[in-house]
Design an enzyme around this catalytic site. Sequence first.
Site, short mmCIF file in Angstrom:
data_model
loop_
_atom_site.label_atom_id
_atom_site.label_comp_id
_atom_site.label_asym_id
_atom_site.label_seq_id
_atom_site.Cartn_x
_atom_site.Cartn_y
_atom_site.Cartn_z
CB ALA A 10 1.03 -3.03 -15.23
NE ARG A 16 -3.81 11.43 -14.77
CZ ARG A 16 -4.79 10.95 -14.01
NH1 ARG A 16 -5.37 11.73 -13.12
NH2 ARG A 16 -5.17 9.69 -14.14
NE ARG A 334 35.48 5.37 -7.22
CZ ARG A 334 36.54 5.43 -8.04
NH1 ARG A 334 37.65 6.03 -7.67
NH2 ARG A 334 36.47 4.87 -9.24
CG ASN A 378 49.68 4.32 9.95
OD1 ASN A 378 48.58 4.44 10.50
ND2 ASN A 378 50.41 5.36 9.58
CB ALA A 381 48.19 12.64 6.13
C1 UD1 Z 1 -10.09 2.71 -12.00
C2 UD1 Z 1 -11.50 2.17 -11.76
C3 UD1 Z 1 -12.19 3.07 -10.74
C4 UD1 Z 1 -11.38 3.10 -9.47
C5 UD1 Z 1 -9.94 3.52 -9.76
C6 UD1 Z 1 -9.10 3.33 -8.52
C7 UD1 Z 1 -12.23 1.19 -13.87
C8 UD1 Z 1 -13.08 1.35 -15.09
N1 UD1 Z 1 -12.24 2.19 -13.00
O1 UD1 Z 1 -10.17 3.98 -12.58
O2 UD1 Z 1 -13.48 2.57 -10.45
O3 UD1 Z 1 -11.98 3.97 -8.54
O4 UD1 Z 1 -9.36 2.73 -10.80
O5 UD1 Z 1 -7.79 3.78 -8.70
O6 UD1 Z 1 -11.62 0.15 -13.72
N2 UD1 Z 1 -5.10 -0.31 -17.47
C9 UD1 Z 1 -4.74 -1.25 -18.41
N3 UD1 Z 1 -5.33 -1.22 -19.63
C10 UD1 Z 1 -6.29 -0.31 -19.95
C11 UD1 Z 1 -6.65 0.65 -18.99
C12 UD1 Z 1 -6.02 0.62 -17.75
O7 UD1 Z 1 -3.89 -2.10 -18.15
O8 UD1 Z 1 -6.79 -0.37 -21.09
C13 UD1 Z 1 -4.43 -0.35 -16.14
C14 UD1 Z 1 -3.60 0.88 -15.88
O9 UD1 Z 1 -2.27 0.69 -16.30
C15 UD1 Z 1 -3.71 1.05 -14.36
C16 UD1 Z 1 -5.03 0.38 -14.01
O10 UD1 Z 1 -5.40 -0.41 -15.12
O11 UD1 Z 1 -2.68 0.37 -13.69
C17 UD1 Z 1 -6.13 1.39 -13.70
O12 UD1 Z 1 -6.37 2.19 -14.85
P1 UD1 Z 1 -6.73 3.72 -14.74
O13 UD1 Z 1 -6.93 4.25 -16.10
O14 UD1 Z 1 -5.75 4.41 -13.86
O15 UD1 Z 1 -8.17 3.62 -14.02
P2 UD1 Z 1 -8.90 4.78 -13.22
O16 UD1 Z 1 -9.48 5.75 -14.18
O17 UD1 Z 1 -8.02 5.28 -12.18
#
Ligand code: UD1
Length: 502
Positions: A10, A16, A334, A378, A381
């Site tokens: 995470a 986006r 409230r 009671n 109003a």
């Molecule tokens: C990833 C998978 C892809 C899969 C897809 C599914 C990889 C390389 N690719 O791509 O195969 O189909 O998810 O949704 O794993 N994150 C980190 N640190 C980082 C990069 C990412 O913690 O350096 C976390 C992000 O916060 C996110 C998760 O990893 O929660 C996925 O990263 P994201 O960049 O969304 O991967 P996708 O390109 O979607």
Amino acid sequence: MNELTAIILAAGQGKRMKSMLPKVLHTLAGLPMIHYVVEAAAAAGARDVVVVVGHGREAVSAYLHHAFGDYVRIAVQEEQLGTGHAARCALPLLPSEARGVFLLYGDTPLIDASLLHRLAETWRRQPGAALGLVTCFLEDPTGYGRVIRDEEGRVLRIREQRDCSAEEAAVREVNPGVYLFDAEFLRETLPELRAQNAQGEFYLTDTVEMAAPRGMATVSSSADQLRGINDRAQLEEAEEEMFRRIAARWRREGATIRGSARVDATVTLAEDCIIEHGVVLRGKTRIARGARIDVGAVLEDSEVDERAVVKPYSVLIRSKVGPGAQVGPMAHLRPGSILGEDVHVGNFVETKNTVMHREAKANHLAYLGDSEIGEASNIGAGTIFCNYDGYQKHKTTIGARVFVGSDSQIVAPVTLGDGAYIATGTTVTRDVPPDALAIGRTPQQNKEGYAVRLRERLKAQAETAKAKLGLLLDLGKERLIADLKRAILALCGVFGNIPRHT
Ligand code: UD1
Ligand code: CA
């Protein structure tokens, strides 16, 4: 053999989402998306969870600590170098007894524990498998890593979209990002990952190719629970799906929930309650057996007891409604409003920090703030409890069986004893003893025949005013005509001086 743990990634920013808030803290059905992922891991038997944070790490860790205490441990990824790198940051925190490690992404809140259970079962049935992998088929696989298999159907590798050949890009079997690793394999493999790909990142997905020779268990799943959330449109779709699941679950437990009601994941419902169209239930709201929440009501952190009815368009915040009580329509409870059994609070009544004991009633337009109202009293109003002097709040205490006549003002702090009777239109500024009558209004006088004289006088006044206005208008008209004449003459003079041909 069966010690399971989980790593949840995470650390990404979630560009986006276009938000100040880290992506995994965006909520659906009342909880941040990361919450659901941790819960799914817990329900699938993970004995603890490591969450890898990066962007907005303080906020994400603070939330996780608040929601899950010691169950979640935090690993920090300073720089977002890819999912493989993120997973590596979690390794030092993995408990040494762990045998299987779920690896999940924090942005897939719809994932549910039954899939993880199935994955764990399949993985266990294949002793020595380095990896259990979930795959699914998508009509449109854009953006996902593709699952590449050999002629015999064995998984060879995952290819990220940006590294795909045209042939690989056409594959519709994708990687939703749900893994169960053999802990030993994970510890060995993650440090070996290289960032040799289109994005220059360490891909977690490269571990799949490394696991292939050591044996792999695969599970296929339907696509709808595995959608990752990258923008607000996807968040909205996922939230609708979440609301559908929550409602379906309570319906199985015997609650009636109409189609457009929205029940957050944190709410508790009992059998035979009725949640009507357009109702929104939030936070730690609890609705007891047989209670009815009618159209359009909004309840937050509130409790409604058995048989109680909350009528349309009422708003309740941190309040309690006792058994059989009735609220609304269009009432506003409230924080700190506590209604006892069979209490009635009617339309346009606002209560705050107020306890109403059983059978007390305030049926129409009133403000009841900072008060205690005794049994069967009671409130008429238009009654206002004047609780605020601009600096401090003051308390109104009303005994049992008190009658407060309509349009009274009760200026706090003040106490009305049991059985007191407040005459309509009274401004109460001093305590009223039990069973006393308080009356504080100017005595009424009736003047015989006066209405007729009054009407004649008013009519005459109106006619004089009209006549005066007419005179003024006539005068104005004459002046206007004279002015116009002068102006026309002046214009003629001007035009008279202009030569006709130049
Ligand atoms: C990833 C998978 C892809 C899969 C897809 C599914 C990889 C390389 N690719 O791509 O195969 O189909 O998810 O949704 O794993 N994150 C980190 N640190 C980082 C990069 C990412 O913690 O350096 C976390 C992000 O916060 C996110 C998760 O990893 O929660 C996925 O990263 P994201 O960049 O969304 O991967 P996708 O390109 O979607
Ligand atoms: Ca993603």
